[in-house]
Scaffold this motif. Structure first.
Motif, short mmCIF file in Angstrom:
data_model
loop_
_atom_site.label_atom_id
_atom_site.label_comp_id
_atom_site.label_asym_id
_atom_site.label_seq_id
_atom_site.Cartn_x
_atom_site.Cartn_y
_atom_site.Cartn_z
N TRP A 119 0.85 -1.20 0.00
CA TRP A 119 0.00 0.00 0.00
C TRP A 119 0.88 1.25 0.00
O TRP A 119 0.62 2.22 -0.74
CB TRP A 119 -0.91 0.06 1.22
CG TRP A 119 -1.99 -0.97 1.38
CD1 TRP A 119 -2.35 -1.60 2.53
CD2 TRP A 119 -2.91 -1.46 0.38
NE1 TRP A 119 -3.40 -2.45 2.32
CE2 TRP A 119 -3.77 -2.38 1.01
CE3 TRP A 119 -3.07 -1.21 -0.98
CZ2 TRP A 119 -4.79 -3.05 0.33
CZ3 TRP A 119 -4.08 -1.89 -1.66
CH2 TRP A 119 -4.92 -2.79 -1.01
N MET A 151 2.55 1.81 -3.31
CA MET A 151 1.62 2.29 -4.34
C MET A 151 1.50 3.81 -4.35
O MET A 151 1.15 4.41 -5.37
CB MET A 151 0.24 1.63 -4.14
CG MET A 151 0.22 0.16 -4.54
SD MET A 151 -1.30 -0.73 -4.05
CE MET A 151 -2.53 0.08 -5.08
N ARG A 163 4.39 4.72 -6.66
CA ARG A 163 4.60 3.86 -7.84
C ARG A 163 4.93 4.66 -9.10
O ARG A 163 5.85 4.28 -9.85
CB ARG A 163 3.37 2.99 -8.08
CG ARG A 163 3.50 2.09 -9.29
CD ARG A 163 2.54 0.91 -9.24
NE ARG A 163 1.16 1.31 -8.95
CZ ARG A 163 0.20 0.43 -8.67
NH1 ARG A 163 0.47 -0.86 -8.63
NH2 ARG A 163 -1.03 0.85 -8.41
N ALA A 200 4.60 -3.07 -5.55
CA ALA A 200 3.58 -2.25 -6.23
C ALA A 200 3.83 -2.22 -7.73
O ALA A 200 2.90 -2.30 -8.54
CB ALA A 200 3.58 -0.84 -5.65
N ARG A 236 -1.54 -3.85 -12.43
CA ARG A 236 -2.99 -3.70 -12.34
C ARG A 236 -3.66 -4.86 -11.60
O ARG A 236 -4.86 -4.82 -11.35
CB ARG A 236 -3.60 -3.58 -13.74
CG ARG A 236 -3.06 -2.43 -14.57
CD ARG A 236 -3.15 -1.10 -13.84
NE ARG A 236 -4.52 -0.65 -13.62
CZ ARG A 236 -4.85 0.49 -13.03
NH1 ARG A 236 -3.91 1.29 -12.54
NH2 ARG A 236 -6.12 0.82 -12.89
N ASP A 239 -2.81 -5.50 -8.59
CA ASP A 239 -2.44 -5.21 -7.22
C ASP A 239 -3.54 -5.46 -6.20
O ASP A 239 -3.32 -6.11 -5.17
CB ASP A 239 -1.93 -3.77 -7.09
CG ASP A 239 -2.84 -2.75 -7.78
OD1 ASP A 239 -3.96 -3.12 -8.17
OD2 ASP A 239 -2.42 -1.59 -7.93
N LEU A 240 -4.75 -5.01 -6.46
CA LEU A 240 -5.82 -5.18 -5.48
C LEU A 240 -6.18 -6.65 -5.28
O LEU A 240 -6.46 -7.08 -4.15
CB LEU A 240 -7.06 -4.39 -5.91
CG LEU A 240 -6.89 -2.87 -6.03
CD1 LEU A 240 -8.21 -2.21 -6.40
CD2 LEU A 240 -6.32 -2.28 -4.75
N CYS A 272 -8.41 1.80 -1.32
CA CYS A 272 -7.46 1.76 -2.44
C CYS A 272 -8.11 1.44 -3.77
O CYS A 272 -7.40 1.25 -4.77
CB CYS A 272 -6.35 0.74 -2.15
SG CYS A 272 -5.36 1.15 -0.70
N ARG A 278 -6.92 3.58 -6.35
CA ARG A 278 -5.45 3.65 -6.37
C ARG A 278 -4.91 5.07 -6.21
O ARG A 278 -3.81 5.38 -6.70
CB ARG A 278 -4.89 3.00 -7.64
CG ARG A 278 -5.24 1.53 -7.80
CD ARG A 278 -4.72 0.96 -9.10
NE ARG A 278 -4.96 -0.48 -9.22
CZ ARG A 278 -6.09 -1.01 -9.66
NH1 ARG A 278 -7.09 -0.22 -10.03
NH2 ARG A 278 -6.23 -2.31 -9.74
N CYS A 291 -4.26 5.08 -0.77
CA CYS A 291 -3.25 4.06 -0.47
C CYS A 291 -2.48 4.40 0.80
O CYS A 291 -2.15 3.51 1.60
CB CYS A 291 -2.29 3.90 -1.65
SG CYS A 291 -3.06 3.21 -3.13
#
Length: 288
Positions: free
Chosen positions: A184, A187, A190, A202, A207, A209-210, A255, A258, A263
């Motif tokens: 987090w 990000m 990033r 990150a 994409r 990531d979540l 998040c 993003r 984050c």
């Protein structure tokens, strides 16, 4: 040259003593391990040593991190005004401070036992190597998790003279948790990291990531469930895990777009995860 007193705010920023969130993210699993190792009541001697040690080692880690990133921080929005990046603190001063902090930490650990002293060399190696991992791997957060979690086997070593299986399960759970909250955090930076070539989870997750973060959050809860089973914890501990699961859902919501702000708030939110983990273990062991 400004007086030492005038430069004190810069040294506070370098050691992050002005931003305690990192200290607490290290403190909660350390206290959880002490309470678990001490069957609900760790010795006062070890409690004082580990609390002071957390502050010292977190400060040392921040100093060596900023030293490693001194040529990169100026190009990142969040870190461009750090003391080493701007030259307000010299490289030599930073390395000297790092050495002094490690020496103080070693004096503290010498007040425990030989087994814990031997384990402490692993802590020093992890703290010194983590900041440089982002040059070579997309998984520096794993090394950070090991560095932050090394206090767990050390706590058991100090309290029990050995490291049982439950300690290693808690250690692995802490690595996964660190991977979550530091991703987090990564990000937030990033976009800047991609421009200057810094590696992180990150960047690696992209994409996905979540989704990957959600899987890691579930994995952490599963590992903590094993800890609870091995330690024979019930009641308060399982209620704490349920509350942590709710917090993880909240972090995902923060998040979902993003955004840097969302984050960063998700990262800060992990303070409550640590509180709940410690409270669950402390209350369950006290109840037992």
């Amino acid at each position: 040259m400004p007086s030492p007193l005038a430069r004190l705010p810069d040294f506070l920023r370098l050691t992050r003593l002005d931003r305690p969130i990192g200290t607490w993210l290290l403190m909660w699993p350390t206290l959880a391990a002490l309470w678990l190792a001490g069957d609900g009541l760790p010795t006062r001697h070890n409690l004082i040593i580990f609390i002071v040690g957390v502050y010292i080692m977190r400060a040392a880690g921040c100093v060596i991190n900023d030293y490693a990133d001194r040529h990169f921080d100026a190009h990142v929005k969040r870190t461009h005004d750090r003391p080493l990046a701007t030259g307000r603190i010299s490289e030599r001063e930073a390395l000297t401070l790092f050495g002094v902090l490690l020496a103080i930490a070693f004096v503290l650990v010498c007040l425990t036992n030989l087994f814990t002293i031997m384990l402490s060399f692993g802590a020093a190696a992890l703290a010194a190597s983590y900041p440089f991992m982002k040059r070579y791997t997309h998984l520096p957060q794993v090394v950070l998790g090991a560095a932050f979690g090394w206090s767990i086997p050390m706590a058991f070593g100090a309290e029990q003279g050995h490291v049982p299986a439950v300690a290693w399960w808690l250690f692995v759970a802490n690595i996964v948790w660190t991977l979550v909250y530091d991703t987090w955090y990564a990000m937030v930076d990033r976009d800047d990291d991609l421009k200057i070539g810094i590696k992180s989870t990150a960047v690696l997750f992209g994409r996905m990531d979540l989704i990957i973060q959600g899987a890691l959050q579930v994995l952490m809860l599963m590992l903590l469930a094993v800890v609870g089973r091995l330690a024979g914890l019930d009641g308060f501990y399982w209620a704490a895990l349920a509350a942590i699961a709710i917090i993880f859902v909240h972090q995902q919501r923060l998040c979902r777009t993003r955004s840097r702000e969302g984050c960063f708030q998700a990262f800060l939110n992990n303070h409550w995860v640590g509180i709940l983990l410690f409270a669950g273990i402390a209350l369950a062991t006290w109840q037992a």
